[in-house]
Design a protein around this motif. Structure first.
Motif, PDB file in Angstrom:
ATOM      1  N   ALA A 104       0.855  -1.191   0.000  1.00 19.66           N
ATOM      2  CA  ALA A 104       0.000   0.000   0.000  1.00 19.66           C
ATOM      3  C   ALA A 104       0.886   1.234   0.000  1.00 19.66           C
ATOM      4  N   ARG A 141      -2.121  -0.982  -3.973  1.00 16.46           N
ATOM      5  CA  ARG A 141      -3.049   0.137  -4.115  1.00 16.46           C
ATOM      6  C   ARG A 141      -2.478   1.367  -3.439  1.00 16.46           C
ATOM      7  N   PHE A 182      -3.373   4.998  -1.231  1.00 21.18           N
ATOM      8  CA  PHE A 182      -4.348   5.542  -0.299  1.00 21.18           C
ATOM      9  C   PHE A 182      -3.894   6.894   0.211  1.00 21.18           C
ATOM     10  N   ASN A 192      -5.388   7.912   2.961  1.00 25.18           N
ATOM     11  CA  ASN A 192      -5.737   7.709   4.364  1.00 25.18           C
ATOM     12  C   ASN A 192      -5.023   6.465   4.900  1.00 25.18           C
ATOM     13  N   LYS A 193      -4.238   6.632   5.966  1.00 20.42           N
ATOM     14  CA  LYS A 193      -3.465   5.516   6.523  1.00 20.42           C
ATOM     15  C   LYS A 193      -4.356   4.389   7.029  1.00 20.42           C
ATOM     16  N   SER A 194      -5.471   4.730   7.665  1.00 19.75           N
ATOM     17  CA  SER A 194      -6.382   3.697   8.186  1.00 19.75           C
ATOM     18  C   SER A 194      -6.905   2.801   7.063  1.00 19.75           C
ATOM     19  N   GLU A 195      -7.254   3.395   5.937  1.00 25.10           N
ATOM     20  CA  GLU A 195      -7.737   2.616   4.797  1.00 25.10           C
ATOM     21  C   GLU A 195      -6.637   1.727   4.225  1.00 25.10           C
ATOM     22  N   ALA A 196      -5.413   2.254   4.195  1.00 22.69           N
ATOM     23  CA  ALA A 196      -4.279   1.461   3.712  1.00 22.69           C
ATOM     24  C   ALA A 196      -4.057   0.245   4.606  1.00 22.69           C
ATOM     25  N   VAL A 227      -6.281  -1.283   6.481  1.00 17.23           N
ATOM     26  CA  VAL A 227      -7.369  -2.235   6.259  1.00 17.23           C
ATOM     27  C   VAL A 227      -7.055  -3.084   5.022  1.00 17.23           C
ATOM     28  N   PHE A 228      -6.631  -2.442   3.940  1.00 16.13           N
ATOM     29  CA  PHE A 228      -6.259  -3.159   2.716  1.00 16.13           C
ATOM     30  C   PHE A 228      -5.166  -4.191   3.002  1.00 16.13           C
ATOM     31  N   GLU A 288      -4.663  -4.254  11.811  1.00 14.22           N
ATOM     32  CA  GLU A 288      -5.459  -3.428  12.713  1.00 14.22           C
ATOM     33  C   GLU A 288      -4.554  -2.356  13.297  1.00 14.22           C
ATOM     34  N   GLU A 289      -5.051  -1.118  13.359  1.00 11.31           N
ATOM     35  CA  GLU A 289      -4.239   0.004  13.847  1.00 11.31           C
ATOM     36  C   GLU A 289      -3.779  -0.168  15.280  1.00 11.31           C
TER      37      GLU A 289
END
Length: 128
Positions: A82, A108, A110, A112-116, A118-119, A123-124
């Protein structure tokens, strides 16, 4: 387990589940820089295949030789990749990379780090 490493081009943060590479501000990532970046990542991974989060928001240019190297040799031991980007510069850089190189691993970009994460299946709360 948590390890860190730093070289001229990037800072590496390694946990049990992820390697996070934060690229430093540089006028251009060339082939020599790409080779150092990949070599240091692989030394940290010690042969383990894992997801990689590349924060390329400070990158301003990456030449073709470096892109080619990162797409081929640079994809070894990467489960998923990511890119963390900013618009418009690093979005354009990641788009060129994704559009011109067949991806050996799911990749992919991103903003947004949180979305990256998730991909990547992370888990954060893991401290990433």
């Amino acid at each position: 387990m948590k390890k860190t490493h730093e070289n001229t081009y990037a800072v590496y943060l390694l946990t049990d589940h992820l390697i996070h590479i934060i690229y430093k501000k540089a006028p251009c990532i060339d082939l020599k820089a790409a080779q150092v970046i990949v070599m240091d990542r692989m030394q940290l991974q010690e042969g383990r295949v894992m997801p990689v989060l590349c924060d390329i928001r400070e990158v301003r240019n990456i030449n073709k030789a470096a892109r080619d190297y990162l797409a081929l040799e640079g994809s070894l031991w990467i489960e998923k990749l990511a890119f963390l980007i900013d618009l418009p510069v690093t979005d354009m850089i990641s788009s060129i990379y994704l559009d011109t190189h067949a991806q050996k691993v799911p990749t992919r970009s991103f903003a947004n780090k949180s979305e990256a994460l998730v991909f990547l299946g992370i888990e954060e709360k893991d401290g990433n």
